[in-house]
Design an enzyme around this catalytic site. Sequence first.
Site, PDB file in Angstrom:
ATOM      1  N   GLY A   1      17.321   6.477  -1.049  1.00 15.20           N
ATOM      2  CA  GLY A   1      17.062   5.240  -0.711  1.00 15.20           C
ATOM      3  C   GLY A   1      17.953   4.236  -1.676  1.00 15.20           C
ATOM      4  O   GLY A   1      18.416   3.243  -1.236  1.00 15.20           O
TER       5      GLY A   1
ATOM      6  N   GLU B   1      17.351  14.008  -0.266  1.00 17.02           N
ATOM      7  CA  GLU B   1      16.057  14.171   0.437  1.00 17.02           C
ATOM      8  C   GLU B   1      15.763  15.349   0.920  1.00 17.02           C
ATOM      9  O   GLU B   1      14.901  15.828   1.069  1.00 17.02           O
ATOM     10  CB  GLU B   1      16.254  12.955   1.771  1.00 17.02           C
ATOM     11  CG  GLU B   1      16.209  11.477   1.336  1.00 17.02           C
ATOM     12  CD  GLU B   1      17.558  10.839   0.927  1.00 17.02           C
ATOM     13  OE1 GLU B   1      18.635  11.598   0.731  1.00 17.02           O
ATOM     14  OE2 GLU B   1      17.660   9.783   1.110  1.00 17.02           O
TER      15      GLU B   1
ATOM     16  N   GLU C   1      21.369   4.363  -0.562  1.00 18.24           N
ATOM     17  CA  GLU C   1      21.296   3.657   0.820  1.00 18.24           C
ATOM     18  C   GLU C   1      21.149   2.095   0.680  1.00 18.24           C
ATOM     19  O   GLU C   1      22.013   1.541   1.265  1.00 18.24           O
ATOM     20  CB  GLU C   1      20.198   4.130   1.526  1.00 18.24           C
ATOM     21  CG  GLU C   1      20.450   5.635   2.081  1.00 18.24           C
ATOM     22  CD  GLU C   1      19.378   6.318   3.011  1.00 18.24           C
ATOM     23  OE1 GLU C   1      18.111   6.123   2.206  1.00 18.24           O
ATOM     24  OE2 GLU C   1      19.555   7.084   3.871  1.00 18.24           O
TER      25      GLU C   1
ATOM     26  N   ALA D   1      13.241   5.792  -2.356  1.00 16.91           N
ATOM     27  CA  ALA D   1      11.869   5.551  -1.822  1.00 16.91           C
ATOM     28  C   ALA D   1      10.965   6.220  -2.725  1.00 16.91           C
ATOM     29  O   ALA D   1      11.169   7.096  -3.120  1.00 16.91           O
ATOM     30  CB  ALA D   1      11.898   5.824  -0.485  1.00 16.91           C
TER      31      ALA D   1
HETATM   32  C1  HXC Z   1       8.438   7.803  -7.079  1.00 18.44           C
HETATM   33  C2  HXC Z   1       9.624   8.266  -8.840  1.00 18.44           C
HETATM   34  C3  HXC Z   1      10.451   8.532  -7.995  1.00 18.44           C
HETATM   35  C4  HXC Z   1      10.551   8.167  -6.689  1.00 18.44           C
HETATM   36  C5  HXC Z   1      11.408   8.563 -10.037  1.00 18.44           C
HETATM   37  N1  HXC Z   1      10.048   8.528 -10.101  1.00 18.44           N
HETATM   38  N2  HXC Z   1      11.821   8.788  -9.096  1.00 18.44           N
HETATM   39  N3  HXC Z   1       8.224   8.126  -8.228  1.00 18.44           N
HETATM   40  N4  HXC Z   1       9.505   7.866  -6.085  1.00 18.44           N
HETATM   41  N5  HXC Z   1      11.701   8.442  -5.653  1.00 18.44           N
HETATM   42  C6  HXC Z   1       9.158   8.387 -11.250  1.00 18.44           C
HETATM   43  C7  HXC Z   1       8.929   9.886 -11.641  1.00 18.44           C
HETATM   44  O1  HXC Z   1       7.703  10.418 -11.059  1.00 18.44           O
HETATM   45  C8  HXC Z   1       8.412   9.521 -13.056  1.00 18.44           C
HETATM   46  O2  HXC Z   1       6.959   8.735 -13.222  1.00 18.44           O
HETATM   47  C9  HXC Z   1       9.170   8.172 -13.458  1.00 18.44           C
HETATM   48  O3  HXC Z   1       9.554   7.654 -12.513  1.00 18.44           O
HETATM   49  C10 HXC Z   1      10.362   8.981 -14.619  1.00 18.44           C
HETATM   50  O4  HXC Z   1      11.023   9.712 -13.593  1.00 18.44           O
HETATM   51  P1  HXC Z   1      11.181  11.187 -14.430  1.00 18.44           P
HETATM   52  O5  HXC Z   1      11.400  12.439 -13.259  1.00 18.44           O
HETATM   53  O6  HXC Z   1      10.288  11.462 -15.374  1.00 18.44           O
HETATM   54  O7  HXC Z   1      12.730  10.896 -15.188  1.00 18.44           O
HETATM   55  P2  HXC Z   1      13.965  12.133 -15.302  1.00 18.44           P
HETATM   56  O8  HXC Z   1      13.391  13.349 -15.685  1.00 18.44           O
HETATM   57  O9  HXC Z   1      14.898  11.324 -15.915  1.00 18.44           O
HETATM   58  O10 HXC Z   1      14.634  12.401 -13.892  1.00 18.44           O
HETATM   59  C11 HXC Z   1      15.471  11.148 -13.030  1.00 18.44           C
HETATM   60  C12 HXC Z   1      15.372  11.666 -11.672  1.00 18.44           C
HETATM   61  C13 HXC Z   1      14.006  12.183 -10.992  1.00 18.44           C
HETATM   62  C14 HXC Z   1      16.556  12.849 -11.426  1.00 18.44           C
HETATM   63  C15 HXC Z   1      15.964  10.383 -11.040  1.00 18.44           C
HETATM   64  O11 HXC Z   1      13.089  11.186 -11.413  1.00 18.44           O
HETATM   65  C16 HXC Z   1      13.990  12.369  -9.572  1.00 18.44           C
HETATM   66  O12 HXC Z   1      14.670  13.501  -9.157  1.00 18.44           O
HETATM   67  N6  HXC Z   1      13.642  11.481  -8.821  1.00 18.44           N
HETATM   68  C17 HXC Z   1      13.527  11.899  -7.275  1.00 18.44           C
HETATM   69  C18 HXC Z   1      14.886  11.219  -6.667  1.00 18.44           C
HETATM   70  C19 HXC Z   1      14.761  11.323  -5.202  1.00 18.44           C
HETATM   71  O13 HXC Z   1      14.415  12.656  -4.693  1.00 18.44           O
HETATM   72  N7  HXC Z   1      14.956  10.230  -4.433  1.00 18.44           N
HETATM   73  C20 HXC Z   1      15.041  10.356  -2.839  1.00 18.44           C
HETATM   74  C21 HXC Z   1      13.515   9.833  -2.454  1.00 18.44           C
HETATM   75  S1  HXC Z   1      13.341  10.099  -0.699  1.00 18.44           S
HETATM   76  P3  HXC Z   1       5.755   9.532 -13.965  1.00 18.44           P
HETATM   77  O14 HXC Z   1       4.686   8.865 -13.622  1.00 18.44           O
HETATM   78  O15 HXC Z   1       5.690  11.076 -13.806  1.00 18.44           O
HETATM   79  O16 HXC Z   1       6.188   9.341 -15.449  1.00 18.44           O
HETATM   80  C22 HXC Z   1      14.227   8.749  -0.255  1.00 18.44           C
HETATM   81  C23 HXC Z   1      14.238   8.388   1.399  1.00 18.44           C
HETATM   82  C24 HXC Z   1      14.949   7.072   1.632  1.00 18.44           C
HETATM   83  O17 HXC Z   1      14.763   7.822  -0.932  1.00 18.44           O
HETATM   84  C25 HXC Z   1      14.496   6.944   3.095  1.00 18.44           C
HETATM   85  C26 HXC Z   1      14.789   5.392   3.279  1.00 18.44           C
HETATM   86  C27 HXC Z   1      14.692   5.101   4.812  1.00 18.44           C
END
Ligand code: HXC
Length: 258
Positions: A108, A131, A111, A65
């Site tokens: 997400g 998460e 999921e 998400a």
């Molecule tokens: C918003 C995101 C994002 C996310 C990546 N980006 N994941 N933006 N929400 N979930 C953006 C980054 O901010 C960045 O933008 C660009 O994408 C590239 O990501 P990087 O982090 O620079 O890439 P990298 O270093 O290769 O790392 C990849 C990664 C990391 C390990 C996947 O991006 C990461 O940890 N992302 C979050 C993963 C996460 O926690 N997902 C769960 C979310 S909560 P900029 O603008 O800085 O270039 C969830 C709840 C679901 O999903 C509930 C459902 C009902």
Amino acid sequence: PKLEYLLTETRGRVALVTLHRPKALNALCNGLFVELNQVLKDFDNNKDIGSIVITGSERAFAAGADIKEMKDRQFIENYVEDFLGHWTQITKIRKPIIAAVNGFALGGGCELAMMCDIIYAGDKAVFGQPEIKLGTIPGAGGTQRLVKAVGKSKAMEMCLTGSVNLTAQEAEAAGLVSKVYPAEQVLDEAIKTASKIANLSTPVVQMVKDAINQSFEMPLQAGLTFERRLFHSTFASNDQKEGMGAFAEKRKPNFTNN
Ligand code: HXC
């Protein structure tokens, strides 16, 4: 209407939906999900489509998400608006959906893949539920569907640490994923399988999906009865007569979806 976050195309009777928000690793913002629900519903209602493939990019199926979009939200608005509740509309799609996953399928994103019916993974795919590291928990099946797919211990380890992820090979061994292919082949293989399904009897295909999904909801005897009734009902279709008739006549069946 023009789509901002998705690409769509059709290949014969297969609809292909590509998540396309490359700058954010396909983070699933609200706008993306609204579009996804709409195109899936349209394909589900389209008689010329028999199955659907959802894919992302080589780097990411979806990184979860959209964290930036949700970080300042409050409990009451989440509750009143049923924040992200609309994600479950995917589970109401009646035609089979195959997820072709390359790269990150996190939070997400994992999921979303699990709400599809079959998952094919590229060999560099990564499945995880990070998460907890953000101070929240999975909200679209990460504590429920994942358990059913990989068992309690692995699901606990993934969701409790947020950092133990499954590689594609581990996901296959655990049963989360049905096949692993080299990254550049996974989409073609998903389309091939989707195309096989799409050329069978679509109503009967829908019955199979319905019956298997009921196995997650019903006690065994009720599920078996549900299955038997659907089995009986296929005999009211032309496609059952055609399928069995073609076998007896040693020819290929020609299903007409009725
Ligand atoms: C918003 C995101 C994002 C996310 C990546 N980006 N994941 N933006 N929400 N979930 C953006 C980054 O901010 C960045 O933008 C660009 O994408 C590239 O990501 P990087 O982090 O620079 O890439 P990298 O270093 O290769 O790392 C990849 C990664 C990391 C390990 C996947 O991006 C990461 O940890 N992302 C979050 C993963 C996460 O926690 N997902 C769960 C979310 S909560 P900029 O603008 O800085 O270039 C969830 C709840 C679901 O999903 C509930 C459902 C009902």
